[in-house]
Write a protein that holds these residues in place. Structure first.
Motif: not given
Length: 279
Positions: A204, A54, A169
């Motif tokens: 995200a 990310v 992530t």
């Protein structure tokens, strides 16, 4: 060539792989035939079908505003505390300023990493260094105020997740109801606001948790817990649904920009996206 991967937290590595069983792994480094380790590159990612992190996507838009402001402040402070010596050239003085700023930045980053590690250990049921107990208690108080129910819904720290849009992530701390990211700051009083990069990261991460863990996106509240590097203080700041929606819009367009610029889009992401849309 040997590739080292991990499910645990790691400072190195900004690429993520999707394993055969669908789980996510962070790529640490590669060990070549000469036995030397090196960081993975975009070329390695193309060859292995890895996706970026990310933060890698977000950096395509430049440094966050608050980071730029902090760097400017450090430059001003360095200039005030390191005056130009008599007979010193401007180039040599600027080099000294840069070295001082780099040392300050490295010190702040190291302390931030230690605090993150202490929080990870605590929420993983391990023993944390005693010098961070005050900060851990401050964080626990903020989480309690946020309405968490750890007895019903246990925490998971530093979970590695991916999303078929093409990114991965690590989530600092999450349950099925809360997504938390830790940010360390100096001073005792912690911020009360969220910045655009926070909103993108939270949105995200929530999307990736939904895909990787099956948590309904709408059931997860998201926020930042600011933790002081200099005091035993912390503050929870929650993102509103509208902010998270805006954060996702910003992030997905940033991802499209990064993909167009690099031309990197692993084939598995297209199949996984189609599979997700058909569910």
């Amino acid at each position: 060539m040997t590739i080292r991967k991990t499910k645990a937290a790691a400072e190195a590595g900004h690429w993520y792989s999707r394993e055969a069983d669908g789980t996510a792994m962070q790529v640490l480094d590669l060990v070549g035939k000469n036995g030397k380790r090196r960081k993975p590159s975009l070329r390695d990612a193309r060859a292995n079908g890895w996706v970026p992190g990310v933060t890698t996507i977000m950096r395509a838009g430049g440094s966050p505003e608050q980071l730029v402001r902090w760097r400017i402040e450090q430059a001003v402070l360095a200039a005030l505390t390191l005056p130009r010596a008599e007979g010193e050239s401007e180039a040599d003085w600027l080099e000294r300023l840069q070295e001082d700023m780099t040392a300050t930045s490295r010190s702040a980053a190291d302390e931030g990493s230690e605090i993150h590690a202490a929080l990870e250990a605590h929420y993983s049921g391990e023993v944390s260094p005693s010098r961070h107990w005050g900060r851990i208690q401050a964080v626990a108080n903020e989480i309690r105020e946020a309405g968490a129910q750890p007895d019903i819904d246990p925490w998971q720290a530093e979970r590695t997740v991916i999303h078929p849009l093409g990114f991965g992530t690590r989530c600092d701390l999450h349950s099925c109801e809360l997504v938390i990211d830790f940010k360390t700051k100096d001073k005792e009083e912690m911020p009360r606001v969220l910045f655009d990069d926070h909103l993108m990261q939270l949105a995200a991460t929530r999307k990736a948790l939904e895909y990787s863990c099956g948590y309904p996106e709408s059931s997860q509240r998201c926020g930042i817990i600011y933790v002081s590097r200099t005091h035993n203080t912390a503050r929870w700041v929650e993102a509103t649904p509208e902010q998270l929606m805006r954060g996702w819009e910003m992030f997905r367009h940033m991802h499209a920009f990064w993909t167009a610029r690099t031309g990197h889009c692993p084939s598995w992401t297209l199949a996984a996206m189609e599979e997700m849309n058909n569910d």
